[in-house]
Design an enzyme around this catalytic site. Sequence first.
Site, mmCIF file in Angstrom:
data_model
loop_
_atom_site.group_PDB
_atom_site.id
_atom_site.type_symbol
_atom_site.label_atom_id
_atom_site.label_comp_id
_atom_site.label_asym_id
_atom_site.label_seq_id
_atom_site.Cartn_x
_atom_site.Cartn_y
_atom_site.Cartn_z
ATOM 1 N NE ARG A 120 -3.910 -2.008 1.777
ATOM 2 C CZ ARG A 120 -3.848 -3.083 2.723
ATOM 3 N NH1 ARG A 120 -2.878 -3.087 3.805
ATOM 4 N NH2 ARG A 120 -4.706 -3.973 2.929
ATOM 5 C CE LYS A 142 -2.583 13.956 -13.296
ATOM 6 N NZ LYS A 142 -2.711 14.485 -14.514
ATOM 7 C CD GLU A 184 4.327 17.739 -22.234
ATOM 8 O OE1 GLU A 184 3.601 18.708 -21.744
ATOM 9 O OE2 GLU A 184 3.577 16.785 -22.685
ATOM 10 C CE LYS A 226 3.611 17.911 -13.668
ATOM 11 N NZ LYS A 226 3.653 16.440 -14.388
ATOM 12 C CD GLU A 236 -5.719 16.399 -13.777
ATOM 13 O OE1 GLU A 236 -5.345 17.197 -14.642
ATOM 14 O OE2 GLU A 236 -5.599 15.430 -13.573
ATOM 15 N NE ARG A 245 -1.242 17.140 -11.666
ATOM 16 C CZ ARG A 245 -0.277 16.231 -11.116
ATOM 17 N NH1 ARG A 245 -0.328 16.368 -9.620
ATOM 18 N NH2 ARG A 245 0.523 15.514 -11.609
ATOM 19 C CG ASN A 249 -3.883 17.408 -19.103
ATOM 20 O OD1 ASN A 249 -3.382 16.951 -19.586
ATOM 21 N ND2 ASN A 249 -4.836 17.307 -18.211
ATOM 22 C CG HIS A 252 -1.934 17.284 -23.147
ATOM 23 N ND1 HIS A 252 -0.926 18.219 -23.114
ATOM 24 C CD2 HIS A 252 -0.863 16.352 -22.617
ATOM 25 C CE1 HIS A 252 0.134 18.022 -22.856
ATOM 26 N NE2 HIS A 252 0.574 16.967 -22.420
ATOM 27 C CG HIS A 256 -4.192 12.988 -24.640
ATOM 28 N ND1 HIS A 256 -4.777 13.329 -23.343
ATOM 29 C CD2 HIS A 256 -3.063 12.706 -24.237
ATOM 30 C CE1 HIS A 256 -3.870 13.343 -22.536
ATOM 31 N NE2 HIS A 256 -2.777 13.021 -23.057
ATOM 32 C CG HIS A 268 2.948 12.522 -25.050
ATOM 33 N ND1 HIS A 268 1.602 12.572 -24.953
ATOM 34 C CD2 HIS A 268 3.402 13.844 -24.017
ATOM 35 C CE1 HIS A 268 1.090 13.414 -24.196
ATOM 36 N NE2 HIS A 268 2.178 14.157 -23.684
HETATM 37 N N1 GLY Z 1 0.970 15.475 -16.991
HETATM 38 C C1 GLY Z 1 0.109 16.215 -16.551
HETATM 39 C C2 GLY Z 1 0.082 16.418 -15.096
HETATM 40 O O1 GLY Z 1 1.156 15.907 -14.388
HETATM 41 O O2 GLY Z 1 -0.722 16.631 -14.529
#
Ligand code: GLY
Length: 364
Positions: A120, A142, A184, A226, A236, A245, A249, A252, A256, A268
């Site tokens: 966990r 993430k 990016e 970032k 997010e 957050r 994107n 994106h 995407h 990407h």
């Molecule tokens: N890659 C976008 C984020 O980390 O929210």
Amino acid sequence: MTGSVTTIEVRAAAPYTVRIGPGAWTQVSALAAGARRVAVIHPEPLEGRASALRQALTEAGYETHTIAVPDAEQAKAVEVAAFCWSVLGRAGFTRSDVVVGLGGGATTDLAGFVAATWLRGVRLVQVPTSLLGMVDAAVGGKTGINTAEGKNLVGCFHEPVGVVCDLDALGSLPRAELVGGLAEVVKCGFIADPVILDLVEADPQAAVTPGSDVLRELVTRSIAVKARVVSADLRETGAGGGVGRELLNYGHTFGHAVELVERYQFRHGAAVAIGMRYVAELAHLAGRLDRDLADRHRRVLELVGLPTTYVPGRWDELLTGMRVDKKTRGGDLRFVVLEGLARPGVLTAPDPALLTAAYAEIVR
Ligand code: GLY
């Protein structure tokens, strides 16, 4: 060789720092303090770098294991995660031990997922070796793997205890991958830090040259963007007002969709570059963005060799792809747009005529 290292803090529940500089990988050992065992998850092509790290960690007194996984997106599979869990299990990994993710964005996503799920959650140190990994994937907590139904559909948030961006690693990146990562970087310039755009415009060659001061500054500024954005909206949820957050994107939604239409055989960063050009045209047509700034998107992206056009005849597939984007809410398309430099907003459910007109603008 170890050069000067810059640190940037991410304000999570347990704050952590991103360390940036040539030779910074030597700092991994200190981040594992208190552990008895360390597992370094790395893609097969980075065997040499993983062995060097293993040796340094072993000399520092850790029982070190290296776990080789498939390269790139092939790593983000539940079978690969299960293989990593089995190595950790056989080695007797406990809650106080540490997982290190050494590699590009796919490896750090997988390593994050393995660290988040083993017992966990165990401590995670991210050591991104690609530009995309440094400025995006490895920072912000993430984690994720893919399923047959799509990319990143399974995952969770699991903040690392530290991120180590060794700029020397960029020297061995294929040029196309370095250029892809710059999408990016340019994104961070448009959404939050216009000095990034000035730097690229002033010396685009230096921007794609590993070891240059310009690339170092671009990486540092992008990570600072970032870190600021995720610190304000860790999960997010959009809490705290503004775009949150989701801002990361930018470009994106369309990007995407391009990746989906191209069956993920498209880089990407290249897809995001086309996506930024698309959303700039869309924002202009919607009366949100002036012509000069929309044109600046194309200019800056092309200066570093990124694509800004896409093939005709794919509109229906692209629209379907945009509708399954994770940001879509209740069937309404949502786009992060700019209303000026570093002035983001959201465009929800735009007129379908504008969507197709923006596509017509970017068709080659
Ligand atoms: N890659 C976008 C984020 O980390 O929210």
